[in-house]
Scaffold this motif. Structure first.
Motif, PDB file in Angstrom:
ATOM      1  N   ASP A   7       4.785  -8.108 -10.375  1.00  0.00           N
ATOM      2  CA  ASP A   7       3.948  -8.692 -11.423  1.00  0.00           C
ATOM      3  C   ASP A   7       4.762  -9.564 -12.369  1.00  0.00           C
ATOM      4  O   ASP A   7       4.314 -10.626 -12.787  1.00  0.00           O
ATOM      5  N   LYS A   8       5.962  -9.111 -12.696  1.00  0.00           N
ATOM      6  CA  LYS A   8       6.817  -9.885 -13.600  1.00  0.00           C
ATOM      7  C   LYS A   8       7.233 -11.205 -12.950  1.00  0.00           C
ATOM      8  O   LYS A   8       7.266 -12.239 -13.607  1.00  0.00           O
ATOM      9  N   ARG A   9       7.520 -11.165 -11.664  1.00  0.00           N
ATOM     10  CA  ARG A   9       7.903 -12.391 -10.953  1.00  0.00           C
ATOM     11  C   ARG A   9       6.769 -13.398 -10.940  1.00  0.00           C
ATOM     12  O   ARG A   9       6.996 -14.605 -10.946  1.00  0.00           O
ATOM     13  N   GLN A  10       5.532 -12.907 -10.914  1.00  0.00           N
ATOM     14  CA  GLN A  10       4.385 -13.802 -10.827  1.00  0.00           C
ATOM     15  C   GLN A  10       3.827 -14.182 -12.188  1.00  0.00           C
ATOM     16  O   GLN A  10       2.962 -15.042 -12.276  1.00  0.00           O
ATOM     17  N   SER A  11       4.316 -13.540 -13.239  1.00  0.00           N
ATOM     18  CA  SER A  11       3.786 -13.862 -14.570  1.00  0.00           C
ATOM     19  C   SER A  11       4.316 -15.217 -15.038  1.00  0.00           C
ATOM     20  O   SER A  11       5.403 -15.649 -14.675  1.00  0.00           O
ATOM     21  N   VAL A  12       3.496 -15.876 -15.843  1.00  0.00           N
ATOM     22  CA  VAL A  12       3.826 -17.210 -16.327  1.00  0.00           C
ATOM     23  C   VAL A  12       3.617 -17.224 -17.840  1.00  0.00           C
ATOM     24  O   VAL A  12       2.642 -16.685 -18.348  1.00  0.00           O
ATOM     25  N   HIS A  13       4.540 -17.837 -18.547  1.00  0.00           N
ATOM     26  CA  HIS A  13       4.383 -17.985 -19.997  1.00  0.00           C
ATOM     27  C   HIS A  13       3.281 -18.998 -20.281  1.00  0.00           C
ATOM     28  O   HIS A  13       3.074 -19.932 -19.500  1.00  0.00           O
ATOM     29  N   PRO A  14       2.589 -18.834 -21.395  1.00  0.00           N
ATOM     30  CA  PRO A  14       1.509 -19.772 -21.731  1.00  0.00           C
ATOM     31  C   PRO A  14       2.020 -21.219 -21.745  1.00  0.00           C
ATOM     32  O   PRO A  14       3.092 -21.509 -22.266  1.00  0.00           O
ATOM     33  N   GLY A  15       1.251 -22.093 -21.125  1.00  0.00           N
ATOM     34  CA  GLY A  15       1.605 -23.509 -21.099  1.00  0.00           C
ATOM     35  C   GLY A  15       2.479 -23.900 -19.924  1.00  0.00           C
ATOM     36  O   GLY A  15       2.751 -25.083 -19.737  1.00  0.00           O
ATOM     37  N   GLN A  16       2.949 -22.914 -19.142  1.00  0.00           N
ATOM     38  CA  GLN A  16       3.789 -23.238 -17.985  1.00  0.00           C
ATOM     39  C   GLN A  16       2.972 -23.179 -16.702  1.00  0.00           C
ATOM     40  O   GLN A  16       1.984 -22.452 -16.610  1.00  0.00           O
ATOM     41  N   ILE A  17       3.418 -23.914 -15.733  1.00  0.00           N
ATOM     42  CA  ILE A  17       2.765 -23.931 -14.431  1.00  0.00           C
ATOM     43  C   ILE A  17       3.440 -22.877 -13.553  1.00  0.00           C
ATOM     44  O   ILE A  17       4.668 -22.820 -13.491  1.00  0.00           O
ATOM     45  N   PRO A  18       2.626 -22.068 -12.864  1.00  0.00           N
ATOM     46  CA  PRO A  18       3.247 -21.052 -12.001  1.00  0.00           C
ATOM     47  C   PRO A  18       3.988 -21.699 -10.839  1.00  0.00           C
ATOM     48  O   PRO A  18       3.542 -22.700 -10.279  1.00  0.00           O
ATOM     49  N   GLY A  19       5.104 -21.113 -10.498  1.00  0.00           N
ATOM     50  CA  GLY A  19       5.882 -21.604  -9.373  1.00  0.00           C
ATOM     51  C   GLY A  19       5.297 -21.097  -8.069  1.00  0.00           C
ATOM     52  O   GLY A  19       4.343 -20.321  -8.063  1.00  0.00           O
ATOM     53  N   PRO A  20       5.863 -21.527  -6.971  1.00  0.00           N
ATOM     54  CA  PRO A  20       5.353 -21.055  -5.679  1.00  0.00           C
ATOM     55  C   PRO A  20       5.649 -19.566  -5.503  1.00  0.00           C
ATOM     56  O   PRO A  20       6.691 -19.070  -5.924  1.00  0.00           O
ATOM     57  N   SER A  21       4.691 -18.877  -4.909  1.00  0.00           N
ATOM     58  CA  SER A  21       4.906 -17.440  -4.702  1.00  0.00           C
ATOM     59  C   SER A  21       5.542 -17.214  -3.342  1.00  0.00           C
ATOM     60  O   SER A  21       5.318 -17.969  -2.391  1.00  0.00           O
ATOM     61  N   ASP A  22       6.316 -16.182  -3.266  1.00  0.00           N
ATOM     62  CA  ASP A  22       6.964 -15.800  -2.019  1.00  0.00           C
ATOM     63  C   ASP A  22       5.904 -15.170  -1.119  1.00  0.00           C
ATOM     64  O   ASP A  22       5.215 -14.238  -1.529  1.00  0.00           O
ATOM     65  N   PRO A  23       5.743 -15.649   0.108  1.00  0.00           N
ATOM     66  CA  PRO A  23       4.710 -15.096   0.989  1.00  0.00           C
ATOM     67  C   PRO A  23       4.911 -13.607   1.286  1.00  0.00           C
ATOM     68  O   PRO A  23       3.967 -12.901   1.588  1.00  0.00           O
ATOM     69  N   GLN A  24       6.126 -13.129   1.178  1.00  0.00           N
ATOM     70  CA  GLN A  24       6.399 -11.719   1.449  1.00  0.00           C
ATOM     71  C   GLN A  24       5.948 -10.807   0.306  1.00  0.00           C
ATOM     72  O   GLN A  24       5.823  -9.606   0.496  1.00  0.00           O
ATOM     73  N   ASP A  25       5.702 -11.381  -0.872  1.00  0.00           N
ATOM     74  CA  ASP A  25       5.304 -10.567  -2.022  1.00  0.00           C
ATOM     75  C   ASP A  25       4.029  -9.776  -1.747  1.00  0.00           C
ATOM     76  O   ASP A  25       3.921  -8.606  -2.112  1.00  0.00           O
ATOM     77  N   GLN A  26       3.046 -10.407  -1.098  1.00  0.00           N
ATOM     78  CA  GLN A  26       1.784  -9.714  -0.828  1.00  0.00           C
ATOM     79  C   GLN A  26       1.983  -8.591   0.187  1.00  0.00           C
ATOM     80  O   GLN A  26       1.374  -7.523   0.070  1.00  0.00           O
ATOM     81  N   SER A  27       2.834  -8.807   1.144  1.00  0.00           N
ATOM     82  CA  SER A  27       3.136  -7.772   2.121  1.00  0.00           C
ATOM     83  C   SER A  27       3.831  -6.585   1.441  1.00  0.00           C
ATOM     84  O   SER A  27       3.502  -5.430   1.699  1.00  0.00           O
ATOM     85  N   VAL A  28       4.778  -6.898   0.580  1.00  0.00           N
ATOM     86  CA  VAL A  28       5.486  -5.842  -0.154  1.00  0.00           C
ATOM     87  C   VAL A  28       4.507  -5.081  -1.052  1.00  0.00           C
ATOM     88  O   VAL A  28       4.519  -3.847  -1.107  1.00  0.00           O
ATOM     89  N   ARG A  29       3.626  -5.821  -1.732  1.00  0.00           N
ATOM     90  CA  ARG A  29       2.632  -5.187  -2.609  1.00  0.00           C
ATOM     91  C   ARG A  29       1.749  -4.217  -1.814  1.00  0.00           C
ATOM     92  O   ARG A  29       1.515  -3.084  -2.236  1.00  0.00           O
ATOM     93  N   ALA A  30       1.266  -4.641  -0.665  1.00  0.00           N
ATOM     94  CA  ALA A  30       0.405  -3.785   0.152  1.00  0.00           C
ATOM     95  C   ALA A  30       1.150  -2.536   0.608  1.00  0.00           C
ATOM     96  O   ALA A  30       0.615  -1.422   0.560  1.00  0.00           O
ATOM     97  N   ARG A  31       2.394  -2.692   0.999  1.00  0.00           N
ATOM     98  CA  ARG A  31       3.172  -1.542   1.463  1.00  0.00           C
ATOM     99  C   ARG A  31       3.477  -0.565   0.322  1.00  0.00           C
ATOM    100  O   ARG A  31       3.496   0.651   0.524  1.00  0.00           O
ATOM    101  N   ILE A  32       3.707  -1.081  -0.856  1.00  0.00           N
ATOM    102  CA  ILE A  32       3.929  -0.210  -2.016  1.00  0.00           C
ATOM    103  C   ILE A  32       2.663   0.596  -2.292  1.00  0.00           C
ATOM    104  O   ILE A  32       2.721   1.810  -2.536  1.00  0.00           O
ATOM    105  N   GLU A  33       1.509  -0.066  -2.237  1.00  0.00           N
ATOM    106  CA  GLU A  33       0.237   0.633  -2.473  1.00  0.00           C
ATOM    107  C   GLU A  33       0.019   1.727  -1.425  1.00  0.00           C
ATOM    108  O   GLU A  33      -0.439   2.822  -1.750  1.00  0.00           O
ATOM    109  N   ILE A  34       0.365   1.449  -0.176  1.00  0.00           N
ATOM    110  CA  ILE A  34       0.223   2.447   0.886  1.00  0.00           C
ATOM    111  C   ILE A  34       1.140   3.636   0.614  1.00  0.00           C
ATOM    112  O   ILE A  34       0.723   4.796   0.736  1.00  0.00           O
ATOM    113  N   ARG A  35       2.372   3.369   0.242  1.00  0.00           N
ATOM    114  CA  ARG A  35       3.309   4.474  -0.040  1.00  0.00           C
ATOM    115  C   ARG A  35       2.850   5.309  -1.229  1.00  0.00           C
ATOM    116  O   ARG A  35       2.951   6.531  -1.211  1.00  0.00           O
TER     117      ARG A  35
END
Length: 108
Positions: A7-35
């Motif tokens: 979540d911290k990696r994906q957070s953006v300060h007000p007025g800034q444009i979000p950077g590209p997300s790592d495609p593996q982040d969603q896979s890691v997120r799903a696996r964390i939820e499963i664990r």
């Protein structure tokens, strides 16, 4: 901790444009939820286990199709176990009331 880091990696300060997300982040997120769901299941916290398995399924592009199917099967088993626990608790309560009404100690 893993979810907070993502979540911290994906957070953006007000007025800034979000950077590209790592495609593996969603896979890691799903696996964390499963664990986390599995850990809650081991603890007997069926509601939290169900919630985490559902979050894993809701994670966009987090799981491959065969992985999603396995998580769906696990989620169905968690729901069945939760329902069975509710029935067991009701039966235990009825048995306790029946024994109490007879004036006998159930443990003897």
């Amino acid at each position: 901790h893993g979810l907070r880091i993502l979540d911290k990696r994906q957070s953006v300060h007000p007025g800034q444009i979000p950077g590209p997300s790592d495609p593996q982040d969603q896979s890691v997120r799903a696996r964390i939820e499963i664990r986390m769901g599995t850990a809650y299941l081991w603890l007997g916290a069926f509601n939290k286990a169900e919630e985490n398995f559902q979050k894993a399924l809701d994670t966009e592009d987090g799981l491959l199709i065969d992985e999603r199917n396995k998580v769906k099967e696990d989620l169905a088993r968690v729901k069945a176990a939760k329902a069975a626990l509710s029935l067991k608790e009701k039966a235990d309560s009825a048995a306790d009331r029946a024994y109490a009404g007879k004036g006998t100690d159930r443990e003897k």
